[in-house]
Design an enzyme around this catalytic site. Structure first.
Site, PDB file in Angstrom:
ATOM      1  N   ARG A 108      31.983  -2.399  64.331  1.00  0.00           N
ATOM      2  CA  ARG A 108      32.958  -1.848  63.377  1.00  0.00           C
ATOM      3  C   ARG A 108      32.406  -2.060  61.979  1.00  0.00           C
ATOM      4  O   ARG A 108      32.040  -3.186  61.612  1.00  0.00           O
ATOM      5  CB  ARG A 108      34.317  -2.532  63.480  1.00  0.00           C
ATOM      6  N   HIS A 135      36.703   7.091  64.561  1.00  0.00           N
ATOM      7  CA  HIS A 135      37.341   5.970  65.275  1.00  0.00           C
ATOM      8  C   HIS A 135      37.658   6.451  66.700  1.00  0.00           C
ATOM      9  O   HIS A 135      38.815   6.630  67.079  1.00  0.00           O
ATOM     10  CB  HIS A 135      38.616   5.572  64.531  1.00  0.00           C
ATOM     11  N   GLN A 138      40.125   4.717  69.295  1.00  0.00           N
ATOM     12  CA  GLN A 138      41.528   4.925  68.902  1.00  0.00           C
ATOM     13  C   GLN A 138      42.042   6.252  69.447  1.00  0.00           C
ATOM     14  O   GLN A 138      43.134   6.332  70.012  1.00  0.00           O
ATOM     15  CB  GLN A 138      41.640   4.903  67.371  1.00  0.00           C
ATOM     16  N   ASP A 230      48.526   7.722  59.404  1.00  0.00           N
ATOM     17  CA  ASP A 230      47.635   6.566  59.225  1.00  0.00           C
ATOM     18  C   ASP A 230      47.767   6.145  57.766  1.00  0.00           C
ATOM     19  O   ASP A 230      48.331   6.890  56.941  1.00  0.00           O
ATOM     20  CB  ASP A 230      46.190   6.988  59.565  1.00  0.00           C
ATOM     21  N   CYS A 271      48.087   4.641  64.341  1.00  0.00           N
ATOM     22  CA  CYS A 271      47.024   3.787  64.889  1.00  0.00           C
ATOM     23  C   CYS A 271      47.257   2.319  64.548  1.00  0.00           C
ATOM     24  O   CYS A 271      46.748   1.442  65.247  1.00  0.00           O
ATOM     25  CB  CYS A 271      45.670   4.245  64.370  1.00  0.00           C
ATOM     26  N   ARG A 299      45.190   0.710  73.534  1.00  0.00           N
ATOM     27  CA  ARG A 299      43.818   0.461  73.043  1.00  0.00           C
ATOM     28  C   ARG A 299      43.048  -0.384  74.063  1.00  0.00           C
ATOM     29  O   ARG A 299      41.880  -0.150  74.319  1.00  0.00           O
ATOM     30  CB  ARG A 299      43.845  -0.286  71.703  1.00  0.00           C
TER      31      ARG A 299
HETATM   32  N1  NVA Z   1      41.856   4.858  58.529  1.00  0.00           N
HETATM   33  C1  NVA Z   1      42.051   3.442  58.728  1.00  0.00           C
HETATM   34  C2  NVA Z   1      42.167   3.145  60.174  1.00  0.00           C
HETATM   35  C3  NVA Z   1      42.447   1.713  60.511  1.00  0.00           C
HETATM   36  C4  NVA Z   1      42.525   1.472  61.980  1.00  0.00           C
HETATM   37  C5  NVA Z   1      40.909   2.670  58.088  1.00  0.00           C
HETATM   38  O1  NVA Z   1      39.761   3.069  58.231  1.00  0.00           O
HETATM   39  O2  NVA Z   1      41.183   1.669  57.428  1.00  0.00           O
HETATM   40  N1   CP Z   2      44.013   0.691  65.033  1.00  0.00           N
HETATM   41  C1   CP Z   2      43.051  -0.230  64.767  1.00  0.00           C
HETATM   42  O1   CP Z   2      41.862   0.022  64.865  1.00  0.00           O
HETATM   43  O2   CP Z   2      43.537  -1.428  64.399  1.00  0.00           O
HETATM   44  P1   CP Z   2      42.664  -2.648  63.848  1.00  0.00           P
HETATM   45  O3   CP Z   2      42.117  -2.215  62.504  1.00  0.00           O
HETATM   46  O4   CP Z   2      43.621  -3.795  63.761  1.00  0.00           O
HETATM   47  O5   CP Z   2      41.553  -2.897  64.813  1.00  0.00           O
END
Ligand code: NVA
Ligand code: CP
Length: 313
Positions: A108, A135, A138, A230, A271, A299
């Site tokens: 990540r 992602h 997700q 989101d 999400c 998830r």
């Molecule tokens: N769009 C958000 C998703 C978090 C799961 C981010 O990248 O922070």
């Molecule tokens: N939805 C998601 O990816 O959550 P986190 O950022 O907590 O992993």
């Protein structure tokens, strides 16, 4: 098991056939049912998973770690502070070394090119647990949740309301185009998904029958099976806060917007994490139409299915 997925990385759903994604959805349901029956399996026994995190995570980290560990595997959490991820040694060299010690790698972080490099040089399955661009794990949980609510997702209407250019919207665009889900991105003109991705998805949607729309009108939620949103400010974009709030305020998912679908059975998806009072009101996300908590649980099941298939377990 899904033999043809053994050894494959998951960087974006663009690289997968619709039939493979469908098989992963079926396997996700199977592992969820096994868990509900209290069955204990040790399908990852003797295997190791490197979990690399440049950005924070609750769900993704916990899903990978518990799904792998409870089946006898050994997950190892490594933050950007812990290892040489592009510092001191090249990313390629880190990837080569991790590939010698681990059965698979989860990443990540920021640049999508990092997860691509890890996949290219490690020689083991690499899972994209979120980059600036995509992602994918997700999106699989999102479709699983939609199908739990309404049955097969092909032909269902999913509306993403919010920052249409972010990683979550982009991954939904890809998976919906592959699976024949009618996907409407409702976003201001400044935040539309990038043209290159929309063009890449166009032939996929023709093949699957998905109707893909990008619009700035919230009236287009009419008839939606699911409304999805989101955060307005994704990780790494904190300097954009003022502009995003100004652009996205009219796109908040509140009860008035939910009612515009004209359906009482429309569900709400997110999400998570959610900023209540910004992209969604507490009334909606904590209300009877919300399926965000099932989605969060899914998830884990979907990630377990992805690892089972790609590790050939
Ligand atoms: N769009 C958000 C998703 C978090 C799961 C981010 O990248 O922070
Ligand atoms: N939805 C998601 O990816 O959550 P986190 O950022 O907590 O992993």
């Amino acid at each position: 098991m899904i033999e043809q997925l053994k050894g494959r990385p998951l960087l974006t759903w663009l690289d997968f056939e619709a039939s493979d994604i469908r098989s992963l959805l079926e396997l996700s349901q199977t592992v969820k049912a096994q868990g509900r029956r209290g069955e204990v399996h040790q399908r990852f026994a003797g295997k190791t998973l490197a979990m690399l995190f440049e950005k924070r995570s609750t769900r993704t980290r916990c899903a990978f770690e518990t799904a792998f560990g409870e089946e006898g595997g050994h997950p190892v959490f490594l933050s950007g502070q812990d290892i040489q991820l592009g510092a001191k040694e090249s990313l390629e060299d880190t990837a080569r070394v991790l590939g010698r010690m681990f059965s698979a790698i989860q990443f990540r972080g920021f640049k999508h090119s990092t997860v691509e490099t890890l996949a290219r040089y490690s020689g083991v399955p690499v899972y994209n647990g979120l980059t600036d661009d995509y992602h994918p794990t997700q999106a699989l949980a999102d479709i699983m949740t939609l199908e739990e609510c309404f049955g097969p997702s092909a032909g269902k209407k999913l509306c993403f309301v919010g920052d249409g250019r972010n990683n979550v919207a982009r991954s939904l665009l890809v998976i919906c185009s592959k699976l024949g889900v009618n996907f409407t991105v409702i976003t201001p003109a400044q935040l539309v998904p990038d043209r290159a991705l929309v063009e890449k998805c166009a032939p996929l949607s023709v093949a699957s029958g998905a109707k893909i729309r990008v619009t700035d009108s919230i009236e287009e939620v009419q008839g939606a099976d699911a409304i999805y949103t989101d955060v307005w400010i994704s990780m790494g974009e904190e300097d954009k806060k003022e502009e995003r709030v100004r652009l996205l305020r009219p796109y908040q998912v509140n009860q008035e917007l939910m009612n515009k679908t004209g359906r009482k059975d429309t569900v709400f998806l997110h999400c998570l994490p959610a900023v209540k009072g910004e992209e969604v009101t507490a009334e909606v996300i904590d209300g009877p139409q919300s399926r965000a908590w099932d989605e969060a649980e899914n998830r884990k099941h979907t990630i377990k299915a992805i690892m089972l298939a790609t590790l050939g377990c």
